[in-house]
Design a protein around this motif. Structure first.
Motif, short mmCIF file in Angstrom:
data_model
loop_
_atom_site.label_atom_id
_atom_site.label_comp_id
_atom_site.label_asym_id
_atom_site.label_seq_id
_atom_site.Cartn_x
_atom_site.Cartn_y
_atom_site.Cartn_z
N LYS A 144 54.41 43.98 35.37
CA LYS A 144 55.22 43.26 35.35
C LYS A 144 54.85 41.95 35.45
CE LYS A 144 56.09 42.00 39.68
NZ LYS A 144 56.88 41.75 41.23
N VAL A 145 54.91 40.60 35.39
CA VAL A 145 54.31 39.21 35.12
C VAL A 145 53.86 38.84 36.26
CG1 VAL A 145 54.90 37.00 34.24
CG2 VAL A 145 55.99 38.51 33.08
N ILE A 146 53.11 38.18 36.66
CA ILE A 146 52.82 37.62 38.07
C ILE A 146 52.30 35.81 37.80
CG2 ILE A 146 50.92 37.88 39.82
CD1 ILE A 146 49.47 39.87 38.53
N ASN A 147 53.50 35.56 38.48
CA ASN A 147 53.69 33.84 38.48
C ASN A 147 52.98 33.03 40.27
OD1 ASN A 147 54.80 33.46 36.17
ND2 ASN A 147 57.31 34.62 36.86
N THR A 148 53.32 34.46 41.28
CA THR A 148 52.84 33.60 42.39
C THR A 148 52.17 34.25 43.53
OG1 THR A 148 55.01 34.22 43.46
CG2 THR A 148 55.12 32.05 42.50
N ILE A 149 51.48 34.36 43.93
CA ILE A 149 50.91 35.82 45.42
C ILE A 149 51.80 36.26 45.94
CG2 ILE A 149 50.70 33.99 47.32
CD1 ILE A 149 47.67 35.19 47.68
N ASP A 150 52.75 36.03 45.99
CA ASP A 150 54.33 37.06 46.93
C ASP A 150 54.15 38.43 45.43
OD1 ASP A 150 53.80 35.28 48.82
OD2 ASP A 150 55.36 34.01 47.92
N ASP A 151 54.03 37.85 43.87
CA ASP A 151 54.38 39.00 42.91
C ASP A 151 53.33 40.03 42.78
OD1 ASP A 151 56.34 37.07 41.90
OD2 ASP A 151 55.24 36.39 40.54
N LEU A 152 52.66 39.62 43.68
CA LEU A 152 51.31 41.24 43.87
C LEU A 152 51.25 42.14 45.32
CD1 LEU A 152 48.09 39.49 43.13
CD2 LEU A 152 49.12 40.49 42.19
N LYS A 153 52.52 41.38 45.95
CA LYS A 153 53.29 42.65 47.31
C LYS A 153 53.64 43.95 46.92
CE LYS A 153 55.58 41.83 51.62
NZ LYS A 153 56.72 41.07 52.40
N GLY A 154 53.07 44.88 47.17
CA GLY A 154 52.87 45.98 46.87
C GLY A 154 52.73 46.75 45.77
N LEU A 155 51.92 45.77 45.24
CA LEU A 155 51.85 46.41 43.41
C LEU A 155 50.43 47.19 43.74
CD1 LEU A 155 51.93 43.36 41.03
CD2 LEU A 155 53.35 45.55 41.23
N LYS A 156 50.46 48.38 43.23
CA LYS A 156 49.60 49.88 43.52
C LYS A 156 48.35 48.62 42.25
CE LYS A 156 51.51 53.43 42.76
NZ LYS A 156 51.69 55.01 42.56
N LEU A 157 47.29 48.42 42.61
CA LEU A 157 46.26 47.73 41.92
C LEU A 157 44.53 48.29 41.96
CD1 LEU A 157 46.43 43.75 42.27
CD2 LEU A 157 47.99 45.38 40.44
N ARG A 158 44.60 49.12 40.89
CA ARG A 158 43.06 50.15 40.46
C ARG A 158 42.07 48.59 41.25
NH1 ARG A 158 37.64 48.94 38.20
NH2 ARG A 158 36.87 50.46 38.55
N ALA A 159 41.12 49.68 42.29
CA ALA A 159 39.66 48.82 42.95
C ALA A 159 38.87 49.78 42.32
CB ALA A 159 40.46 48.47 44.33
N PRO A 160 37.71 48.35 42.48
CA PRO A 160 36.30 49.44 42.01
C PRO A 160 35.50 49.83 43.46
CG PRO A 160 35.92 46.96 40.86
CD PRO A 160 37.64 47.57 41.40
N GLU A 161 35.58 51.45 43.10
CA GLU A 161 35.09 51.21 44.71
C GLU A 161 33.62 50.49 45.77
OE1 GLU A 161 35.89 56.08 43.59
OE2 GLU A 161 34.14 55.54 42.43
N ARG A 162 34.04 49.84 45.88
CA ARG A 162 33.81 48.63 46.69
C ARG A 162 34.66 48.11 47.63
NH1 ARG A 162 29.25 50.65 44.55
NH2 ARG A 162 28.11 49.41 43.77
N ASP A 163 33.75 47.59 49.28
CA ASP A 163 34.84 47.24 50.45
C ASP A 163 35.47 45.59 49.89
OD1 ASP A 163 32.70 46.44 50.72
OD2 ASP A 163 32.31 46.91 52.68
N TYR A 164 34.80 45.40 48.78
CA TYR A 164 35.07 43.48 49.15
C TYR A 164 36.08 43.77 48.07
CZ TYR A 164 31.46 44.02 45.20
OH TYR A 164 30.82 43.83 44.42
N TYR A 165 36.43 44.54 47.02
CA TYR A 165 37.63 44.63 46.07
C TYR A 165 38.87 45.03 46.86
CZ TYR A 165 34.22 44.00 42.14
OH TYR A 165 33.12 44.10 41.49
N VAL A 166 37.96 45.99 47.50
CA VAL A 166 39.79 46.85 48.31
C VAL A 166 40.24 45.42 49.35
CG1 VAL A 166 39.90 48.62 49.57
CG2 VAL A 166 38.65 49.13 48.10
#
Length: 316
Positions: A144-166
């Motif tokens: 989806k298009v991300i215009n503000t931080i609110d657009d990230l809410k609930g999105l399943k985003l792949r993260a590298p396997e490090r706690d600071y990314y998660v």
């Protein structure tokens, strides 16, 4: 006993490293990427000024960083360019919005405590930090298009396997999903995850943009790759050759720094031509939302005093 065994291995391999003319240079980067061009510059400078030959192994051909570090401890691989510097105190400089640019990393590593970290790399892993390989800031792509931080809410985003990314992606309102890098394209394509984060050149090289609708330029992590050199190899070098290795890496850095802005401009234009919407959200809410991640992990890794010094150097 483990350190004694490593020390013994170091002594026995130093002579071999001194005799070896081939330098095996391992990197994640692929041909066509600016960091790979930097590795080629390293090769050019070394081969033009010494009897050494440099063989570049792109795309993690020699294994993941931990595997290559084991090879380096024994002297069978000489140089690694990787996002994993081998020491947590150094790696966590990549906390979200902590470093304003890659030059700040050098400032931190030039401090007394930074020099102590490099000595620990030598003592514990038999490698030393030679320098940096610049990379673009990490951006977020999604279906989806991300215009503000609110657009990230609930999105399943792949993260590298490090706690600071998660923790960072969670603080931004997303639902981080740790996953191996090799699985990301298929996961995006099939909808297992909604998006991911990476430097723009990596998003393009891995063709992630082909299965994403938007890329948000949020610069949420500024992180270089680290160029480390085998200590057994280093100890077998003359002073002139040591100076040459440092100069070759400095020249490599300059090539990458010069190439990245144009590369990014070209990549973004090609992504937009392919139908991807590139946005530039206000970063202030992103910085504010991740403050707790910086504070929590920064103090846990370095303690209050050093964390405060790093924040002052970081400039964000």
């Amino acid at each position: 006993m483990k350190k004694l065994a490593i020390a013994a291995a170091l002594l026995t391999t130093t002579a071999l490293a001194a005799q070896a003319d081939e330098i095996r240079y391992a990197t994640w980067a692929q041909p066509g990427e600016a960091p790979y061009a930097g590795a080629e510059k390293f090769k050019e400078v070394v081969e033009a000024n010494s009897d050494h030959t440099v063989t570049i192994f792109p795309g993690d051909q020699l294994g993941k960083p931990k595997e290559v570090y084991s090879q380096m401890a024994l002297g069978s691989t000489q140089i690694l360019a990787s996002g994993d510097p081998g020491l947590k105190e150094i790696e966590y400089l990549a906390l979200p919005y902590l470093m304003s640019d890659i030059a700040k990393y050098k400032e931190v590593l030039d401090t007394d405590f930074g020099q102590e970290w490099n000595q620990r790399l030598v003592d514990e892993h038999m490698v030393r930090l030679l320098g940096f390989m610049p990379r673009s800031p990490r951006q977020i792509s999604a279906n989806k298009v991300i215009n503000t931080i609110d657009d990230l809410k609930g999105l399943k985003l792949r993260a590298p396997e490090r706690d600071y990314y998660v923790k960072s992606l969670s603080a931004l309102g997303a639902n981080p999903t740790p996953m191996a890098f090799a699985e990301v394209y298929t996961a995006l394509q099939t909808g297992i995850v909604d998006g991911q984060e990476n430097p723009i050149e990596t998003i393009y090289a891995q063709k992630f943009h082909e299965v994403q609708d938007g890329v948000a330029m949020v610069d949420y992590i500024v992180k270089p790759a680290y160029v480390t050199i085998s200590e057994s190899f280093w100890q077998g070098l003359s002073e002139d050759d040591r100076a040459l290795m440092i100069r070759a890496n400095d020249e490599s850095t300059k090539v990458i720094e010069a190439a990245l802005p144009q590369e990014q401009e070209t990549i973004l234009a090609e992504m937009e031509a392919a139908g991807v919407t590139v946005t530039y959200p206000d970063k202030a809410p992103f910085i504010e939302a991740t403050q707790s991640v910086r504070d929590e992990l920064g103090t846990a890794i370095w303690g209050d005093e050093i964390y405060t010094q790093i924040v002052e150097i970081g400039g964000n």
